[in-house]
Design an enzyme around this catalytic site. Structure first.
Site, PDB file in Angstrom:
ATOM      1  N   HIS A 102      37.509 106.211   8.186  1.00  0.00           N
ATOM      2  CA  HIS A 102      38.771 106.912   7.942  1.00  0.00           C
ATOM      3  C   HIS A 102      38.535 108.362   8.352  1.00  0.00           C
ATOM      4  CE1 HIS A 102      38.730 103.845   4.686  1.00  0.00           C
ATOM      5  NE2 HIS A 102      40.047 103.846   4.768  1.00  0.00           N
ATOM      6  N   ASP A 105      36.646 110.269   5.797  1.00  0.00           N
ATOM      7  CA  ASP A 105      35.225 109.956   5.570  1.00  0.00           C
ATOM      8  C   ASP A 105      34.324 110.848   6.405  1.00  0.00           C
ATOM      9  OD1 ASP A 105      36.275 107.679   4.319  1.00  0.00           O
ATOM     10  OD2 ASP A 105      35.972 106.435   6.096  1.00  0.00           O
ATOM     11  N   ASP A 340      33.225  96.007   4.698  1.00  0.00           N
ATOM     12  CA  ASP A 340      33.987  96.852   3.768  1.00  0.00           C
ATOM     13  C   ASP A 340      33.473  96.511   2.365  1.00  0.00           C
ATOM     14  OD1 ASP A 340      35.728  98.429   2.465  1.00  0.00           O
ATOM     15  OD2 ASP A 340      37.552  97.580   3.312  1.00  0.00           O
TER      16      ASP A 340
END
Ligand code: XUL
Ligand code: CO
Length: 440
Positions: A102, A105, A340
């Site tokens: 992201h 991040d 994830d």
């Protein structure tokens, strides 16, 4: 590259007899499974957020993770660079060919949008250097439009048009960076695109705005020449009570209703599937039969906890059935298996990140092997073909070819009212599946 995971060697394949916890027992990247290597089939990816930024907090307590980059806390740009270096060192040692991120991040937020964008540019440049040095590629990028307080009512589905605009600006920038880093996909996970109560919600406007937002993204991708695959990641709840991208079937009908279906595929996450009351295999299967299976967020939940625990995948039964769907799909194409997943709060040492990825990679490698031999045998395909064979001829064929309607079928049923069925043999098939799992 030997700074943040100093005592960790490069992890190699030692085979299933090995007792070395720092070795692969099943993942042998160059081993051919059919006409592709394991590496080509599995396309593993590290999730930047869980691996490099997660602190191990939970609703009941502070972070627990010990990381060698923590001391840079007071200098956010140096911290961001150190994290990137640590991430590439870890991927290199684990032989992970892709990563996902992201915007939030990789770089710290600035005092305003312009400064945040500048920070992103600087860190993206740094990451580009690390990508060139290691050959590691970007599977997908995305924008975090859910953590900041401005997104309290959602992003593209917020009641506040200023928030819609800010989210658009953020996604625009994240798409540009993804393109610049050669990202193969771009993900939309509707972080807070949903509602808490219908008492204050205009659902119709929110859904239409979500469609408008996605059309704008499609237009912008064309404008800048981004050719990566757009992916939507369904999830039924968390953080909102009801997330609009509930599951694959819901998203598919939303895309169709808004003429967005030519542009999107699905990024399917195992733990989101189970939150929706489905199996992981169900979600992959639904996507596959509609031709929209794009990529996978590889993790697992805990049935006793029932929330999005994002654990590393270690359940061979699930990975076998997942790989079975993926093989039947002809592979993941531009997609991959993105972990994830986060280590548990109690697994706070850096080496736990290594063990966790080895566990996930081996579990999927084993699943791939089982699924391949299952598919090669055609045992399930043959059973299913025979089970539906009444549609190959006679009245079944007439139904398929739409040669008959209710009147003709009534005539037929009047003459054939004594019906004989055959067993579905579920238990026999489950035991065949177990046999393949034990043998591969
Ligand atoms: C949240 C989740 C996200 C997406 C990317 O449940 O899965 O991390 O994968 O935004
Ligand atoms: Co996910």
């Amino acid at each position: 590259m030997n700074k943040y995971f100093k005592n960790i060697p490069t992890i190699t394949y030692e085979g299933k007899k090995s007792k070395n916890p720092l070795a692969f027992k099943y993942y042998n990247p160059t081993e051919k499974i059919g006409d592709k290597t394991m590496e080509e089939h599995l396309r593993f990816s590290m999730a930047y957020w869980h691996t490099l930024t997660a602190e191990g907090t939970d609703p009941f307590g502070a972070g627990t993770m010990l990381r060698d980059w923590d001391h840079l806390e007071n200098n956010p740009m140096d911290l961001a660079k150190a994290r990137a270096e640590a991430g590439f060192e870890l991927m290199k040692k684990l032989n992970i060919p892709f990563f996902c991120f992201h915007d939030a991040d990789i770089a710290p937020a600035g005092k305003d949008l312009a400064e945040s964008n500048k920070n992103l540019d600087i860190i993206a440049e740094h990451i580009k250097g690390l990508m060139q040095e290691t050959g590691i590629k970007l599977l997908w990028g995305t924008a975090n439009a859910f953590s900041h307080p401005r997104y309290m009512h959602g992003a593209a589905t917020s009641c506040n048009a200023d928030v819609f605009a800010y989210a658009a600006a953020q996604v625009k920038k994240a798409m540009e960076i993804t393109k610049d880093l050669g990202g193969e996909n771009y993900v939309f996970w509707g972080g807070r695109e949903g509602y808490e109560t219908l008492l204050n919600t205009n659902m119709k406007l929110e859904l239409d705005n979500l469609a408008r937002f996605l059309h704008m993204a499609v237009d912008y991708a064309k404008e800048i020449g981004f050719t990566g695959q757009f992916l939507i990641e369904p999830k039924p709840k968390e953080p909102t009570k009801h997330q609009y991208d509930f599951d694959v079937a819901t998203v598919y009908s939303f895309l169709k209703a808004h003429q967005l279906d030519p542009y999107f595929k699905m990024n399917i996450e195992a733990n989101h599937a189970t939150l929706a009351g489905h199996t992981f295999q169900h979600e992959l299967h639904v996507a596959r039969i509609h031709g929209i299976l794009g990529s996978v967020d590889a993790n697992q939940g805990d049935p006793l906890l029932g929330w999005d625990t994002d654990q590393f995948p270690t359940n061979i039964y699930d990975t076998t059935l997942a790989m079975y769907e993926i093989l039947k799909n002809g592979g993941l194409y531009k997609g991959g298996l993105n972990f994830d997943a986060k280590v548990r709060r109690g697994s706070f040492e850096p080496i736990d990140l290594v063990y966790a990825h080895i566990a996930g990679m081996d579990t999927f490698a084993k699943g791939l092997k089982v699924a391949y031999s299952l598919l090669e045998s055609q045992v399930l395909e043959n059973f299913i073909e025979k089970r539906y064979s009444s549609f190959d001829h006679g009245i079944g064929q007439d139904i398929i070819n739409r040669k008959v309607g209710f009147k003709e079928l009534e005539q037929y049923a009047l003459k054939h009212s004594v019906i004989s069925n055959e067993s579905g043999r579920q238990e026999m098939l489950e035991s065949i599946l177990n046999q393949y799992i034990l043998e591969a």
